[in-house]
Design an enzyme around this catalytic site. Structure first.
Site, mmCIF file in Angstrom:
data_model
loop_
_atom_site.group_PDB
_atom_site.id
_atom_site.type_symbol
_atom_site.label_atom_id
_atom_site.label_comp_id
_atom_site.label_asym_id
_atom_site.label_seq_id
_atom_site.Cartn_x
_atom_site.Cartn_y
_atom_site.Cartn_z
ATOM 1 N N ASP A 64 12.933 41.925 0.560
ATOM 2 C CA ASP A 64 14.111 42.157 -0.268
ATOM 3 C C ASP A 64 15.099 41.006 -0.163
ATOM 4 O O ASP A 64 14.950 40.104 0.673
ATOM 5 C CB ASP A 64 14.796 43.489 0.125
ATOM 6 C CG ASP A 64 14.836 43.700 1.630
ATOM 7 O OD1 ASP A 64 14.761 42.712 2.376
ATOM 8 O OD2 ASP A 64 14.944 44.860 2.060
ATOM 9 N N ASN A 120 19.219 55.628 7.452
ATOM 10 C CA ASN A 120 19.042 56.702 6.460
ATOM 11 C C ASN A 120 17.585 56.850 6.038
ATOM 12 O O ASN A 120 17.285 57.560 5.089
ATOM 13 C CB ASN A 120 19.926 56.433 5.229
ATOM 14 C CG ASN A 120 19.543 55.139 4.512
ATOM 15 O OD1 ASN A 120 18.641 54.418 4.949
ATOM 16 N ND2 ASN A 120 20.235 54.844 3.429
ATOM 17 N N HIS A 122 15.621 54.340 4.966
ATOM 18 C CA HIS A 122 15.106 53.389 3.959
ATOM 19 C C HIS A 122 14.093 52.444 4.587
ATOM 20 O O HIS A 122 14.143 52.146 5.784
ATOM 21 C CB HIS A 122 16.244 52.637 3.245
ATOM 22 C CG HIS A 122 16.946 51.572 4.032
ATOM 23 N ND1 HIS A 122 18.289 51.276 3.866
ATOM 24 C CD2 HIS A 122 16.522 50.713 4.990
ATOM 25 C CE1 HIS A 122 18.626 50.286 4.665
ATOM 26 N NE2 HIS A 122 17.579 49.929 5.361
ATOM 27 N N GLU A 127 16.171 53.117 -0.951
ATOM 28 C CA GLU A 127 17.139 54.067 -0.406
ATOM 29 C C GLU A 127 16.683 55.508 -0.701
ATOM 30 O O GLU A 127 15.790 55.725 -1.527
ATOM 31 C CB GLU A 127 18.506 53.817 -1.053
ATOM 32 C CG GLU A 127 19.078 52.413 -0.798
ATOM 33 C CD GLU A 127 19.628 52.224 0.617
ATOM 34 O OE1 GLU A 127 19.193 52.919 1.557
ATOM 35 O OE2 GLU A 127 20.494 51.351 0.775
HETATM 36 C C1 F6R Z 1 15.456 44.108 5.652
HETATM 37 C C2 F6R Z 1 15.017 45.455 5.293
HETATM 38 C C3 F6R Z 1 15.679 46.664 5.841
HETATM 39 C C4 F6R Z 1 15.846 46.624 7.357
HETATM 40 C C5 F6R Z 1 16.549 47.873 7.861
HETATM 41 C C6 F6R Z 1 16.787 47.817 9.357
HETATM 42 O O1 F6R Z 1 14.667 43.126 5.020
HETATM 43 O O2 F6R Z 1 14.126 45.558 4.521
HETATM 44 O O3 F6R Z 1 14.954 47.793 5.482
HETATM 45 O O4 F6R Z 1 14.585 46.506 7.953
HETATM 46 O O5 F6R Z 1 17.781 47.997 7.202
HETATM 47 O O6 F6R Z 1 17.653 46.768 9.639
HETATM 48 P P1 F6R Z 1 18.008 46.342 11.135
HETATM 49 O O7 F6R Z 1 16.780 45.731 11.713
HETATM 50 O O8 F6R Z 1 19.106 45.315 10.985
HETATM 51 O O9 F6R Z 1 18.438 47.568 11.834
#
Ligand code: F6R
Length: 219
Positions: A64, A120, A122, A127
């Site tokens: 992303d 959450n 995701h 989301e």
């Molecule tokens: C980032 C992504 C997100 C993160 C998730 C956890 O490329 O795809 O899904 O993996 O938000 O983020 P952290 O590792 O910062 O807790």
């Protein structure tokens, strides 16, 4: 039932996952890997870089990127990847765009995708409420994600409100998935996603249907 592999600490988890990835790179076969950003994979990239591998046959496909952010911005995912991986290795770099699924398919599909998980539920930026059949598209970030990611920005109103993300279907087509999570704050959602009902309200729960999933957790 899906098992969660508990690692002793963050270094151990980073080393373990980096080793799994490096074995694939060292095989010398073409290798398409879905790559995450965020806090969790930083240690894994560090371990991978230290291995001095030949990345010529590897294609990295980022999960992303924020919308309306300059690629040079310190918190853009282009910049994250540059600072953590791309400036150290000579590889083939791909970032999401509207025809991303076609591009991935033309490259032979994803061999392995590494995922983090949001508090959450995701995965990538799919989301709660995301369709299981979703492909790469622009999405609105949830308030929870904006709050969580504000730790990387000077203030919460600097956090972009939209992103372009691989879809759940895009991820599920990856031949293998490794999910990594660190910290108590992730444990609840991890257990819910993997051990409770599969629901679009917890996007990561779709991974219960993935035929080749491994999950790693450390405190
Ligand atoms: C980032 C992504 C997100 C993160 C998730 C956890 O490329 O795809 O899904 O993996 O938000 O983020 P952290 O590792 O910062 O807790």
């Amino acid at each position: 039932m899906i098992t969660i592999q508990y690692l002793k600490n963050y270094e151990e988890m980073s080393r373990y996952v980096a080793t799994l990835v490096s074995i694939r790179i060292q095989s010398g076969e073409p290798f398409n890997i879905g790559t995450p950003t965020g806090g969790t994979p930083v240690g894994m990239y560090k371990e991978l870089v230290a291995k001095n591998l030949n990345w010529n046959k590897v294609h990295t496909f980022n999960l992303d990127e924020y919308v309306n952010i300059d690629h040079q911005h310190p918190q853009s995912y282009h910049n994250f990847m540059w600072e953590n991986l791309h400036k150290y290795v000579d590889t083939n770099i791909h970032f999401p765009h509207v025809e991303y699924d076609t591009e991935i398919g033309a490259a032979g599909g994803l061999d392995l995708t590494i995922l983090g998980i949001g508090t959450n539920g995701h995965i990538a930026f799919n989301e709660p409420g995301s369709e299981f059949g979703s492909t790469t598209r622009v999405v609105n970030l949830s308030q929870q994600t904006i709050v969580d990611n504000s730790r990387f920005f000077d203030s919460i109103d600097q956090v972009p409100t939209q992103a372009i993300t691989m879809g759940l279907h895009t991820i599920m087509k990856s031949r293998q998935v490794l999910l990594i999570a660190q910290g108590q704050k992730k444990l609840d959602i991890l257990k819910k996603a993997l051990w409770e009902k599969v629901t679009t309200e917890i996007p990561a729960s779709i991974l219960q249907f993935h035929p080749n999933l491994r999950v790693f957790y450390c405190d």
